[in-house]
Design a protein around this motif. Structure first.
Motif, PDB file in Angstrom:
ATOM      1  N   LEU A   5       0.842  -1.193   0.000  1.00  0.00           N
ATOM      2  CA  LEU A   5       0.000   0.000   0.000  1.00  0.00           C
ATOM      3  C   LEU A   5       0.873   1.237   0.000  1.00  0.00           C
ATOM      4  N   GLY A   6       0.560   2.174  -0.879  1.00  0.00           N
ATOM      5  CA  GLY A   6       1.319   3.414  -0.903  1.00  0.00           C
ATOM      6  C   GLY A   6       0.851   4.311  -2.023  1.00  0.00           C
ATOM      7  N   PRO A   7       1.189   5.593  -1.961  1.00  0.00           N
ATOM      8  CA  PRO A   7       0.773   6.528  -3.011  1.00  0.00           C
ATOM      9  C   PRO A   7       1.512   6.269  -4.307  1.00  0.00           C
ATOM     10  N   ASN A   8       1.050   6.882  -5.394  1.00  0.00           N
ATOM     11  CA  ASN A   8       1.788   6.819  -6.651  1.00  0.00           C
ATOM     12  C   ASN A   8       3.197   7.351  -6.424  1.00  0.00           C
ATOM     13  N   GLY A   9       4.188   6.625  -6.957  1.00  0.00           N
ATOM     14  CA  GLY A   9       5.567   7.055  -6.794  1.00  0.00           C
ATOM     15  C   GLY A   9       6.247   6.532  -5.543  1.00  0.00           C
ATOM     16  N   ALA A  10       5.557   5.665  -4.800  1.00  0.00           N
ATOM     17  CA  ALA A  10       6.140   5.145  -3.557  1.00  0.00           C
ATOM     18  C   ALA A  10       7.233   4.110  -3.817  1.00  0.00           C
ATOM     19  N   GLY A  11       7.223   3.490  -5.003  1.00  0.00           N
ATOM     20  CA  GLY A  11       8.204   2.451  -5.317  1.00  0.00           C
ATOM     21  C   GLY A  11       7.583   1.079  -5.495  1.00  0.00           C
ATOM     22  N   LYS A  12       6.261   1.001  -5.476  1.00  0.00           N
ATOM     23  CA  LYS A  12       5.581  -0.292  -5.578  1.00  0.00           C
ATOM     24  C   LYS A  12       5.856  -0.966  -6.926  1.00  0.00           C
TER      25      LYS A  12
END
Length: 311
Positions: free
Chosen positions: A35-42
């Motif tokens: 889980l994370g925002p756009n650009g978090a590295g997912k």
């Protein structure tokens, strides 16, 4: 049993630290959420698990063996549902599934049977003969998922699979993930939609700016902010004076300012409303609404990063 282990993984693009020393484990038979925002590295993390990118440093182990020393083992057991639609628009849904089935080494009757099985799973059997360019966004997403299931992968990775689709298709995809998992498939699910991860995942890692900032079950993560409340305040206008006045309330632990909204995290719910109203009355702003949020993963993210989980 640990199926996949990510060990101190880093991926740098010149000065950009896309992934910056992350570690986590995915257990066999679980739905694991990133889980994370756009650009978090997912997506960069997913690309390394898929062996599309080599890491700057660190390693990934599938069934105890490094995937970079032995990429064939994970590739034959891995299904990828990419963030971008990976289909040929001028071909039919059936022809796309046949193409990807051939890429996985499936042929003849075996492939035909598997396409029928997969089309039932994704709920699109009656439209298989239509060209993909005539499909809605949700239908394209379903075929995208079907292509990843043809070879019966042991591990399925879904990278933001519900972006830009209608609610009905979104629900179908989420229900499909749960159904596949109940039949034994291990799933890694990435999203910046908190409610999807809460609904699907057994364990969750929260990513931000290339790092994992928390990992655990939903309840374990929510316990991080136990006793805190998140309050959304909507105003007719937000001024620097208003922000300064609210920041003067000393038991507010986090504050985020959006267009016409201020999001607060506080440990003192008893007097917060009186204190807010007193402070606002000293400005020329007016409160339009007050919404006390139930503690959830959004609250955890706000607590850990000082910002909301948003596009």
């Amino acid at each position: 049993m640990t199926l996949l282990r990510v060990d101190n993984l880093k991926k740098y693009f010149k000065k950009i630290k896309a992934v910056d020393g992350i570690s986590f484990e995915v257990k066999k038979g679980e739905i694991f959420g990133l889980l994370g925002p756009n650009g978090a590295g997912k997506s960069t993390t997913i690309s390394m698990i898929s062996t599309l990118f080599k890491p700057t440093s660190g390693d990934i182990f599938f069934k105890g063996r490094s995937i970079f020393e032995n990429p064939i083992e994970i590739r034959k057991n891995l299904g990828i549902v990419p963030q971008e639609i990976a289909l040929y628009p001028t071909l039919s849904g059936y022809e796309n599934l046949r193409f990807w089935g051939n890429a996985y080494g499936l042929r003849g009757k075996k492939l035909k049977i598997r396409i029928e099985e997969v089309s039932e799973i994704i709920g699109i059997k009656d439209r298989l003969k239509d060209k993909v360019e005539k499909y809605s966004g949700g239908m394209k997403r379903r075929i995208n998922i079907g292509a990843a299931l043809l070879h019966k992968p042991e591990l399925l990775i879904m990278d933001e699979p519900t972006v830009g689709i209608d609610p009905q298709s979104r629900k179908h995809i989420l229900d499909t993930v749960l159904s596949l998992n109940k039949k034994g498939m291990t799933v890694i699910y990435t999203s910046h939609y908190m409610e999807e991860v809460e609904y699907l995942c057994n364990r969750i890692s929260i990513m931000d700016k290339g790092k994992i900032i928390a990992t655990g079950t939903k309840d374990e993560l929510i316990n991080i902010v136990n006793g805190q409340k998140v309050i959304n305040l909507k105003f007719d206008k937000i001024s620097k004076e208003l922000i300064r006045k609210i920041k003067d309330i000393n038991y507010i632990s986090q504050i985020e300012v959006l267009d016409d909204e201020i999001i607060l995290t506080t440990v003192n719910e008893n007097t917060i409303f009186k204190d807010i109203i007193d402070k606002v009355s000293e400005t020329d702003s007016n409160i339009l609404s007050i919404d006390v949020k139930k503690t959830n993963l959004e609250s955890v993210f706000l607590h850990l990063t000082g910002k909301a989980l948003r596009d």
